[in-house]
Design a protein around this motif. Structure first.
Motif, PDB file in Angstrom:
ATOM      1  N   GLU A 284      -0.076 -26.749   0.055  1.00 41.30           N
ATOM      2  CA  GLU A 284       0.309 -28.037  -0.484  1.00 41.30           C
ATOM      3  C   GLU A 284       1.390 -27.883  -1.540  1.00 41.30           C
ATOM      4  O   GLU A 284       2.215 -28.771  -1.733  1.00 41.30           O
ATOM      5  N   LYS A 285       1.395 -26.723  -2.242  1.00 43.76           N
ATOM      6  CA  LYS A 285       2.381 -26.461  -3.280  1.00 43.76           C
ATOM      7  C   LYS A 285       3.150 -25.187  -2.942  1.00 43.76           C
ATOM      8  O   LYS A 285       2.553 -24.176  -2.558  1.00 43.76           O
ATOM      9  N   ILE A 286       4.460 -25.265  -3.102  1.00 40.83           N
ATOM     10  CA  ILE A 286       5.332 -24.132  -2.791  1.00 40.83           C
ATOM     11  C   ILE A 286       6.170 -23.831  -4.025  1.00 40.83           C
ATOM     12  O   ILE A 286       6.828 -24.725  -4.582  1.00 40.83           O
ATOM     13  N   ASN A 287       6.169 -22.572  -4.467  1.00 43.37           N
ATOM     14  CA  ASN A 287       6.914 -22.173  -5.663  1.00 43.37           C
ATOM     15  C   ASN A 287       8.385 -21.959  -5.304  1.00 43.37           C
ATOM     16  O   ASN A 287       8.722 -21.084  -4.505  1.00 43.37           O
ATOM     17  N   PHE A 288       9.260 -22.766  -5.923  1.00 46.00           N
ATOM     18  CA  PHE A 288      10.699 -22.679  -5.662  1.00 46.00           C
ATOM     19  C   PHE A 288      11.467 -22.240  -6.906  1.00 46.00           C
ATOM     20  O   PHE A 288      12.687 -22.399  -6.986  1.00 46.00           O
ATOM     21  N   SER A 289      10.764 -21.644  -7.871  1.00 41.96           N
ATOM     22  CA  SER A 289      11.398 -21.304  -9.137  1.00 41.96           C
ATOM     23  C   SER A 289      12.441 -20.211  -8.998  1.00 41.96           C
ATOM     24  O   SER A 289      13.354 -20.105  -9.814  1.00 41.96           O
ATOM     25  N   LEU A 290      12.311 -19.359  -7.990  1.00 45.69           N
ATOM     26  CA  LEU A 290      13.215 -18.222  -7.839  1.00 45.69           C
ATOM     27  C   LEU A 290      14.399 -18.511  -6.921  1.00 45.69           C
ATOM     28  O   LEU A 290      15.127 -17.594  -6.551  1.00 45.69           O
ATOM     29  N   ASN A 291      14.577 -19.759  -6.542  1.00 46.68           N
ATOM     30  CA  ASN A 291      15.647 -20.103  -5.600  1.00 46.68           C
ATOM     31  C   ASN A 291      16.888 -20.685  -6.271  1.00 46.68           C
ATOM     32  O   ASN A 291      17.764 -21.217  -5.580  1.00 46.68           O
ATOM     33  N   CYS A 292      16.961 -20.558  -7.608  1.00 44.66           N
ATOM     34  CA  CYS A 292      18.158 -20.976  -8.355  1.00 44.66           C
ATOM     35  C   CYS A 292      18.541 -22.423  -8.058  1.00 44.66           C
ATOM     36  O   CYS A 292      19.696 -22.735  -7.750  1.00 44.66           O
ATOM     37  N   VAL A 293      17.588 -23.314  -8.133  1.00 39.92           N
ATOM     38  CA  VAL A 293      17.855 -24.731  -7.950  1.00 39.92           C
ATOM     39  C   VAL A 293      17.185 -25.483  -9.084  1.00 39.92           C
ATOM     40  O   VAL A 293      16.066 -25.160  -9.491  1.00 39.92           O
ATOM     41  N   SER A 294      17.885 -26.478  -9.632  1.00 34.13           N
ATOM     42  CA  SER A 294      17.339 -27.239 -10.750  1.00 34.13           C
ATOM     43  C   SER A 294      16.405 -28.330 -10.258  1.00 34.13           C
ATOM     44  O   SER A 294      16.390 -28.669  -9.061  1.00 34.13           O
ATOM     45  N   VAL A 295      15.662 -28.897 -11.195  1.00 36.65           N
ATOM     46  CA  VAL A 295      14.742 -29.984 -10.859  1.00 36.65           C
ATOM     47  C   VAL A 295      15.528 -31.195 -10.360  1.00 36.65           C
ATOM     48  O   VAL A 295      15.148 -31.833  -9.365  1.00 36.65           O
ATOM     49  N   GLN A 296      16.643 -31.510 -11.020  1.00 37.72           N
ATOM     50  CA  GLN A 296      17.432 -32.669 -10.614  1.00 37.72           C
ATOM     51  C   GLN A 296      17.979 -32.509  -9.191  1.00 37.72           C
ATOM     52  O   GLN A 296      17.968 -33.459  -8.394  1.00 37.72           O
ATOM     53  N   ALA A 297      18.440 -31.296  -8.882  1.00 40.06           N
ATOM     54  CA  ALA A 297      18.963 -31.067  -7.538  1.00 40.06           C
ATOM     55  C   ALA A 297      17.862 -31.158  -6.494  1.00 40.06           C
ATOM     56  O   ALA A 297      18.069 -31.716  -5.405  1.00 40.06           O
ATOM     57  N   MET A 298      16.687 -30.657  -6.816  1.00 38.66           N
ATOM     58  CA  MET A 298      15.583 -30.717  -5.850  1.00 38.66           C
ATOM     59  C   MET A 298      15.128 -32.150  -5.639  1.00 38.66           C
ATOM     60  O   MET A 298      14.775 -32.545  -4.514  1.00 38.66           O
ATOM     61  N   MET A 299      15.158 -32.937  -6.709  1.00 40.23           N
ATOM     62  CA  MET A 299      14.825 -34.353  -6.551  1.00 40.23           C
ATOM     63  C   MET A 299      15.878 -35.046  -5.679  1.00 40.23           C
ATOM     64  O   MET A 299      15.543 -35.907  -4.858  1.00 40.23           O
TER      65      MET A 299
END
Length: 679
Positions: A284-299
């Motif tokens: 249900e949850k996937i860690n994307f912290s190491l993919n060099c993407v900001s919260v704003q971009a992911m939103m």
């Protein structure tokens, strides 16, 4: 109104129809040597190097001209600071353009190719036709072929370059207050229409509609349209889906809720990760912290996955989404980001800022939009170091190639502008080197190598010039043998140069320029015979007339010299021939006639440099004005009427030039000037 009229005159590139080499035959050092040579020369030589000292004969008897005032003597010393040209130092110019041996046959061959080739190939064949027309005196032929090349262009890159080139040929950059991205009202040069891919030759000359809509690749979005799904974007999550369809991407302490199947639809990697055999498909949850993407971009990615819209996000977020799309192969999102960012490029600052992102992410349309601004700002954009580094360096060409924007037509355009701005600059050489790297077909190599040889010859790098001219000959451009011979001549190998041109005359059907070139390597009667042959085969060649005129001057036959140069001026007006006649008239102390010719020169070329490039034409006008007849504005109108009635175009141009000095805002004078130039 006056700006529009005057710009229309310049946009017709009148100077292309009267190109000629300035009579910079005698170097200042040679003049100084002649002046210090003392009394060892003949009487004729002394008269040549001191042409205004006709007040006394050798017996000391005074001529009528001796009544001139001391003011005339002072002016006379200033009018000819470098003496007069010497025939032994005159050289015919080498054409920088393609020059086929049989122009008619070449034009017929290219025309057959245009008629018979496939629709998508017409643009490139029309460009070859442009290269042939470039060497002809009528610039309208070149612009017509350039329009045809733009009409049949299908790729965005070709449309951008050719539309910018058409704008440059009209010299709109010289209009005060004009913007490089202004639209002329037709699709053929519309900056937005150029960014739309596809082949549509029927509507290219129709009126564009860029003022009332925004063209976004495959869609047309009305500017007033509202986002119908804006309520779905309020919380950053996906509404309407059950919890079982949701997945959370964790970035630091933030969690972005997304629809699993919407995200999976973005690309094959996401589909495999979220709905395939990866462990993430059951989480249900996937860690994307190491993919060099900001919260704003992911939103932003989440919103785009549901709405396919980007308009609500700032540019920096869309740039990051573009990088994200590249990394995860989201082709649809990359395309949308590319289109949206391209629509934000409005001026030079935007283009300089965004071009690096476009090249880094190989965003084809974004790079095209930035490239379009650079090209439409020419020649001003050549002053930007970062822009020229991109265009001139091999690394910059490679980066442009990765984005699909390195082509022969691009560097052909850039090199033409650079050659017009400063022929011998390092920037010109580097752009021509890139042009050679992009050349694939035979005619393209001929253009690139011949241009390089021509520029190297101007830079006095004769060995390099010879090598490039020889490469052009190997590619099939026979005229480049003239450059090979000239380079050898500059090295002192006169007989070798003579043999090259002599073999050219023997192996091919003789043409006027062959005899003109061979005359440079001959002396005495043989030289004059070659001039006669050159004039018989091609009466439009101005160099034989100029050489014969200077030779007559050296024999102290100034009247005959003027009559000789009048023969070419009678049907082909060029600044260099007018300059030569002005020289002769000054030697005769006919300051009125000299002032007329200098004013006509400045009308054709306001920046023309007289006397081996040492004196601006405007300064010579100032020197001649006190010793010439003074006219009021009413007198000028009478003189203009008389000259206009007698079809004296050169005299009319001179009178209009004088009147515009007194009243530069007079639109009727600009109009009359335009009519004279159109002749």
């Amino acid at each position: 109104m006056q700006h529009n009229i005057f710009t229309s005159i310049r946009s017709m590139k009148i100077m292309d129809g009267c190109k000629g080499t300035q009579v910079h035959a005698l170097k200042p050092s040679a003049v100084a040597a002649d002046r210090s040579g003392g009394g060892g020369g003949s009487a004729g030589e002394k008269a040549l190097h001191n042409p205004l000292d006709h007040s006394k004969t050798q017996t000391g008897r005074t001529k009528p001209a001796s009544t001139a005032t001391p003011k005339h003597d002072a002016v006379s010393e200033a009018l000819l600071p470098c003496g007069l040209p010497v025939s032994e130092l005159l050289e015919p110019s080498i054409e920088p353009c393609l020059k086929p041996l049989d122009l008619v046959e070449t034009l017929a061959r290219v025309h057959r190719r245009v008629e018979n080739c496939a629709a998508l190939e017409k643009s490139e064949v029309c460009l070859e036709q442009c290269a042939v027309f470039r060497g002809l005196p009528d610039p309208k032929l070149f612009r017509r072929s350039l329009r045809e090349a733009r009409r049949h262009a299908a790729e965005v890159h070709a449309k951008v370059v050719l539309a910018s080139w058409l704008r440059y040929e009209r010299r709109e950059d010289e209009l005060v207050g004009s913007n490089s991205m202004d639209c002329c009202g037709r699709n053929v040069e519309c900056p937005k229409a150029s960014l739309v891919p596809g082949y549509d030759h029927e509507s290219v000359f129709d009126r564009c509609s860029c003022s009332c809509r925004e063209i976004v690749d495959d869609y047309v979005v009305d500017q007033g349209r509202q986002c119908s799904t804006s309520h779905e974007c309020d919380d950053g999550g996906g509404g309407g889906g059950g919890d079982g369809d949701d997945v959370y991407f964790c970035i630091g302490d933030s969690e972005i809720r997304c629809r699993r199947f919407s995200m999976a639809a973005l690309s094959r990697p996401f589909e495999t990760m979220l709905c395939g055999g990866f462990v993430e498909s059951g989480r249900e949850k996937i860690n994307f912290s190491l993919n060099c993407v900001s919260v704003q971009a992911m939103m932003g990615v989440e919103v785009f996955s549901r709405t396919k819209r980007l308009s609500q996000f700032p540019a920096n977020v869309i740039i990051e989404m573009l990088s994200f799309a590249n990394k995860f192969c989201c082709e649809g999102m990359k395309r949308a980001c590319d289109v949206h960012l391209a629509s934000l490029v409005l001026d030079m600052d935007d283009a300089v800022l965004l071009i690096e992102y476009g090249l880094e992410e190989t965003a084809h349309l974004l790079v095209a939009a930035c490239l379009q601004v650079f090209l439409r700002e020419l020649p001003g954009s050549m002053q930007h170091w970062s822009v020229m580094r991109l265009f001139c360096s091999p690394e910059g060409r490679d980066r442009l190639a990765l984005a699909g924007h390195a082509s022969f037509v691009l560097y052909y355009f850039l090199s033409q502008v650079a050659m017009e701005e400063e022929m011998g600059s390092n920037m010109t050489v580097m752009l021509l080197e890139r042009l050679g790297e992009c050349a694939a077909e035979g005619w393209q190599k001929q253009v690139a190598y011949h241009h390089l040889g021509f520029v190297m010859l101007e830079r006095k790098e004769y060995k390099e010039a010879q090598n490039w001219f020889e490469a052009a000959v190997e590619a099939g451009h026979v005229y480049s043998l003239v450059g090979v011979a000239r380079a050898k001549y500059k090295h002192g190998h006169i007989y070798s140069a003579y043999k090259i041109i002599n073999s050219l005359i023997e192996d091919y059907k003789p043409v006027g320029w062959m005899y003109q070139e061979r005359s440079l390597y001959c002396t005495g009667k043989e030289k004059m015979v070659d001039f006669v042959s050159a004039t018989e085969l091609d009466p439009t060649l101005s160099f034989p007339y100029k050489y014969r005129a200077v030779s007559l001057l050296e024999e102290n036959k100034i009247g005959a010299a003027i009559s000789e140069i009048d023969k070419i001026i009678g049907f082909k007006v060029s600044p260099d021939c007018l300059e030569l006649r002005a020289w002769f008239l000054i030697a005769m102390k006919d300051y009125e006639g000299a002032l007329r010719d200098v004013r006509a020169i400045l009308t054709l070329d306001p920046n023309y440099m007289m006397f081996y490039g040492n004196m601006h034409g405007g300064h010579l006008v100032e020197l001649l004005r006190p010793v010439a007849q003074q006219w009021s504005q009413a007198d000028c109108w009478m003189q203009l009427y008389d000259r206009w009635s007698s079809v004296d175009d050169i005299g009319s141009l001179a009178v209009v030039h004088k009147m515009l000095e007194n009243d530069p805002g007079k639109s009727i004078l600009r109009f009359r000037q335009s009519l004279l130039l159109l002749r």
